[in-house]
Structures are given as structure tokens and as C-alpha cells.
Design an enzyme around this catalytic site. Sequence first.
Site, PDB file in Angstrom:
ATOM      1  N   SER A 106     -30.350 -25.799  51.895  1.00  0.00           N
ATOM      2  CA  SER A 106     -29.437 -25.865  53.056  1.00  0.00           C
ATOM      3  C   SER A 106     -28.050 -25.308  52.774  1.00  0.00           C
ATOM      4  O   SER A 106     -27.160 -25.464  53.602  1.00  0.00           O
ATOM      5  CB  SER A 106     -29.262 -27.320  53.473  1.00  0.00           C
ATOM      6  OG  SER A 106     -30.474 -27.821  53.942  1.00  0.00           O
ATOM      7  N   GLU A 121       0.797  -1.228   0.000  1.00  0.00           N
ATOM      8  CA  GLU A 121       0.000   0.000   0.000  1.00  0.00           C
ATOM      9  C   GLU A 121       0.837   1.290   0.000  1.00  0.00           C
ATOM     10  O   GLU A 121       0.397   2.298  -0.534  1.00  0.00           O
ATOM     11  CB  GLU A 121      -0.927   0.023   1.219  1.00  0.00           C
ATOM     12  CG  GLU A 121      -2.003  -1.045   1.219  1.00  0.00           C
ATOM     13  CD  GLU A 121      -2.982  -0.887   0.071  1.00  0.00           C
ATOM     14  OE1 GLU A 121      -3.292   0.267  -0.306  1.00  0.00           O
ATOM     15  OE2 GLU A 121      -3.439  -1.925  -0.472  1.00  0.00           O
TER      16      GLU A 121
END
Length: 784
Positions: A356, A95
Site C-alpha cells: 500500500s 629525501e
Amino acid sequence: MSSLIKFNTHTLIKCCKSIFKLKNILLLLFAVLVVISILLNIFFPLPKHINYSQIVLSADSTVIHSYLNKDDKWRMKTELHEITPLLRKAIIHKEDRFFYYHSGVNYFAVIRALFNNIISGKRTSGASTITMQVARLLEPKKRTYFNKIIEMYRAVQLENEYTKDEILQLYLNLVPYGGNIEGVKAASILYFEKSPNHLSLAELTALSIIPNRPNSLVLGKDNAEIVKQRNKWLKRFMKAKLFPKQQIEDAINEPLTAFRHEAPKDAPQYCYRMKKRFSRLPIIHTHLDNRKQQKIQKIVKNYIDRLYGKNIKNAAVLVIDNQTNSVISYIGSADFYNTEDAGQVDGVEAIRSPGSTLKPLAYGMAFDKGIITPQLKITDVPINFSGYEPSNYDEKFHGYVTAEYALINSLNIVAVKILHQLGIQNFISSLKKMNFTRIGKDEKKLGLSAILGGCGVSLEQLTTMYHSFAKGGKFTALNWLKRDSISGGFNVISAASAYMLTEILSKVKRPDLPTEWQNSADLPKVAWKTGTSYGRKDAWSIGYNKNYTIGVWVGNFSSEGVQEMSGATTASPLLFEIFNTVDYRSEAEWYDAPDDVKFRLICSETGLPPADFCQNITSDAYIPLISNSQICEHLKNVFISADSTVSYCKGCMPQQGYIKALYPNYLPEMITYYKVNQIQFDTIPPHNPNCEVLFSGNKPFISSPANNVDYYVDKTDTTEILLSCNAANDVSQVFWYINDRFLQAGKPEDNIFFKPQSGRIKISCTDDKGRNTNILINVKMIDF
Ligand SMILES: [Zn+2]
Ligand SMILES: [Zn+2]
């Protein structure tokens, strides 16, 4: 001569003046430029906000879940470390070869492009640097010469604001990949199912060419064309000697099989929760271990498939790594995609009844208060707390039991008794400190039944509480994010208490042994507790060792109860299947007793330090200066006649003809229990009938009705109130009085009834030694 000098001086002054002027002009120009650039920056600020799609990462940085961004695009943020030298080199070569040498604009390329455009009469070369492309991607505009100038200005702004690496990162995050995919990370995840730093040279080259023609080069559709283009670039790389020859040749020969995959959607409830909680973070780095997560999710799904026929349709699991205090697996439901059984509900956060499972906290706190030690004997017999009469799961009473036995067997009456002694307020305030939010909200409504499940908790809260037991009693908030390093915390129970608790909870009989005995050496040792809620709507099982704390809930999100469901039979097999998978061949050592736990000899009749007469001696853990250190009084000396028919007190003892004998020194409630259940025990002979001494101590305890309580009685009914009491071992008869009027005599264990009048009523119970107890009740007549 003088004129020459004069002239020269004059010229010099003139020259200096003009230089001075030029300098001023330059300075002024510079100042103007600075002002303009400041003004431009103020009025045309760099658009910085980038709308990312949030991603959730597991501990090894794999994307496990992703969400579309606000524009319905897949734009996942690439991190700097994911831009490998390979990727960086290929992109820059392709690029913008001078990326590291220009300051945003490559003026040479601009002039060349302008020249070419003029000659050819059309736009041929873009001359855009990576920075200028970033500017265009941030603010897409028509391609005009004016917009090009804006782009160039933006590029300079970008270069001032960011480093080169950050600009490259922006570029890679913004490039289009066709459809709603933007940025290399989303493309990499959606097409190759991996992060950019794991891409091969062939893969990343293929990805780098797509942004040039995102609509005609679609991975999965145009793979042959993409390979052609890819190889063209790879050959250019070869020519430029960008990478080793062999590496490029391998890349050229690499087949391209990529196609678009579904976005990752693992651990849905967990990830959704993280997304909500950390809504500002584009990348949420968690501690989740996705391999374990997947494995456990599968175990849970298979387990529920097996139970489905019994109408048990859901489960949730939370796994905490005890070393890092972090959540490593989070299963919100058996199957997220099962809409019929509300698979989307998050069972880890859902508020349910704990059964419990809160009991260990009360025991732990009671160890710390010196109320109990593991081997201390407690009575498990009927009891009435101001009208509240708890019963056991098996509907039985067990008489004298040790605290350890009561916790292992989850006896309700003992737990309520311990909570009563501890004080419900102390208990609730500990839970509140551990972020039990619903309990905090309902605080005023909660009573002793909270210890049996009469309150609301989440699996997360419970598992975090057990995590504190695993960490020597120290509560620490959970680490959700990798950046978190939560330390500190506070001791909810002491290390000594946590040790005693852990020892007891590791003795609970496991469902996976002995059937798995051949593997037992490889199975982890675990301390654990189960719970079943009222109506059998919730089955819990939570376990821990030094490595992990794992919480399991099984039930229905519809709250439908199932007769066959219980913590022990329904949740525990799943807990152990998971524990044995996660911690197979565990290398965790078991807990050592901390310094403040000591061991002492005790009498097994009471669990207290032995007296001379105690014969069955055993040992027990205790906390010096805190645990109850009263000497055992399981027997007491009584003076009786030689024929064992009469007992004496010091006041009525004859001069001679008596003997001293040891008798059991039971608590009054145990005597009632033995008598009611016709259990034989050594009774003290009746007291000397001629004795005139007024007795004190051990007066009868009225167990029904409760003192100072309002009783609502149906007017039309013939409701009667039960009178019952617990009396001492030497009592054979008690006398009942209502408002000081004699009602009836009977044995201490007899149940006596009376029909009450409206108003305040005084009830008295006197034993045959003259020891008396009074209580008051308030009777209200009501039309029901
Ligand atoms: Zn004893
Ligand atoms: Zn006497």
C-alpha cells in the site's frame, strides 16, 4: 687618420657581423633545443596514468571502503590537503632538502655523486631528487648511468608539468611499503587505520623510513628495528631544529604498536554501488554518515536476529537527510556476510511489490485535482471495476469514511476508487517522472491494482518519493557525491497537498507509543505509511519529518511469504527504532500550513460546505478554487402524505394534505450496502402509485456484470452470471430483462442469477419509477 678611421669602421663592421652571426647561432641552437624538447615530449611523453585503488569516503572523509587496483595493489590516492606541513617537512628534510630550489635535478649533487663514485669505484650516493624518484617510480628501470639520464630528463618534464606540491603528492602516492601496499595513504590506512593528515610525528616518521627497505622493515613484524631507525631520524630532525624540541621528544618516546589491519569494508552494498557508478573516480566522496550507518546496521542485524525464528531473514534501510537531499545511511541487507540468506543482495535497489505504500501519492494527486479533501466522505462498499473487485485487508467494508480515515487505515476500495477517478495514466506518469523505472517498463500491463501493490518498485524509489512529500511535494534527485549539488526538481504534488498528506500520515498510530510515553517528549514526530505485499512477502514502513526520510523493508530475498509478516507489525517497529535513534531529541519543527491551504467549515456527514439543514459542523483543510465546493446534500426534501405512507413528486402532488420532510440522500451503492447489511436508515415512503410522471436521474446502476466485458463460460458447466444493482433511496423494486425479455423482479439489494447463451447479451434493469439502465456483455463458450 682616414685609414685609421677606415680600419676602425672595418673592424666594427666585422665585429658586428660576428656578433650577428653568434646571435643567429644561439637563436638557431635555441630553436633546435625547443624542437628537440617538443619532439621528445611527443615521442617520449610523460607516463601520467596511475592505477589507484578506489576508495569510498564518508561525509567526514574517513575511508569506509577500499578496493584493490587493477594490479591487485593497495594504492590509495593521497589528497593535497592530507599532506600536512608536518609530513611535508619531514619527507623533504629526509629525501631532498633542496626540493623547492631545483628544477628536477640537483646538478651539484649529481656531480658530487659522480665524483664520489669514481673515487670509491662503486655507487655510493644516489643524488636522486624527489622528482627523479617519482620518475623512477613511474617507470621502474635498472640502475644504469643511461637510465639515470632518462630519469633526469623525466624529472625536468615532471617539473614542467606539475607544481612542487603535486610532485610531492605523486611521490607520496607511489613509494613502496612492502607487499602490495604502495603510497603513504594506503600504508597509513592499513597500518594506523587513519588518513595521513591524522598521523603523529612518530607515526609519519616511521612510515617515511619504510620505503628505503620495504622488505626488511615490515610494520607489525619489525617494529623494534623500525623504532630504532625512526628515532635516528627524529634525532636528526632535532639537530636540524625542524620541529619543536618537546614534540620530537614526545615522538621518540611514543610506542609503536602498528600492525597490518584489514582494508576498510563498511557499507558494502552502498560502496560497491558507488564504485560501479563512479568507476573513473579514485576517491569517491559521499555523504554517508558512518557513525549512523554503523549504528543502524547493528540495529537491523539485532532486529532480524530476533525475527529469524519466525522465518523473517532480511531487511534493508535507506536514510535521506532532507536538508541536503543526500543519502546518509544505506543498509543493503541484515548481514552482508550471511551467504545462506543472500546477504550480498542489495535490498535498497531490489524490485519488490510495494503493497500500500504508493497510496499517499494517489491521495496527494487527488487533493490537487480537487477530487478529495481530508474530511470528504467516500463510500467503502463493494465495487466492481470492469471485473476487478478489490477487497480490504480486513475483508470488511466500512460504509461512509473520510479520505483521512481511509488513508490512515489503508482501505483498498477507497484507494482504488480514488485512482480510478484520477486516471491510472496520470498516476503512472507521475511515478515515471520520479524514476520508478520498472513501473515505466511495465506501464502497459498495469491496472488499478497497481495502487495495492500490483507493480514493482525499489526501496530507494519509494523513499525518494516520500522524501518529496517531506520537501513540500517537490521531487529532487538524491545527492550521492559531495561535489553534487542537485537543486531544482519539480513538484510532484503541490505544497498544499503535501501538507494535507503529511498531517494525515502523522496521525497513524505508532507502535512505539504509548509504551515509550515517558520518553515521548524526546521522540521525533513522524509522518509515515506502511505496506504489506500480496502473499505477505514484503513488509514496508516509510516515515519522514523535516530532518529525515527513512525507508524500511523487511522480508526474505527468497521471496518466501510469512503469515505473521505485515508492514505495521514487522517493518514499523524497526522504522521507529531507527528514527528514534537518528533523530532523538529532534529539533525539527513540524510543518506549517502553506499559504494556499485554507480551512473551512464543513458538514461532517459529507465533508462538503454545509447547507441550512446540516447540524454537525466541523472544519477541514482545502485548496481554494480547486477543492470540491459543492454544497452538502446529505438530506433532501421529499413531499409525503400526512401519514408518511406515500411520497409525491411535483407532478403528482395533491393540492393539500401533504408535508415536506427531509430524508437521507444516500448514494445508490450505500443503499444497497445498508440493505444487505440490514442497517436501518430512513427510507422514503413508496412513490404515489397513481403517478404518471416519467422519472429521470438516479437510474439503477448495474454493478454486476460489468458493461462491455467479455465473459468466458465453460461449455460443459452450468455457470450462471450474477445480476446486481444499486438503486436510489425511493426504489423498493427492480425488474431485470435479458435481451428485452423479462427475467425476474426483486428488491434492489437481491442477488439474481441467470444462465447465459453465447454471444452478445443486452441486460436491462428498470426500477419501480421506470428509470432504466442497459448494458451489453459478450459471452464466449470455451472448453476449459
Ligand atoms: Zn450536510
Ligand atoms: Zn409522482
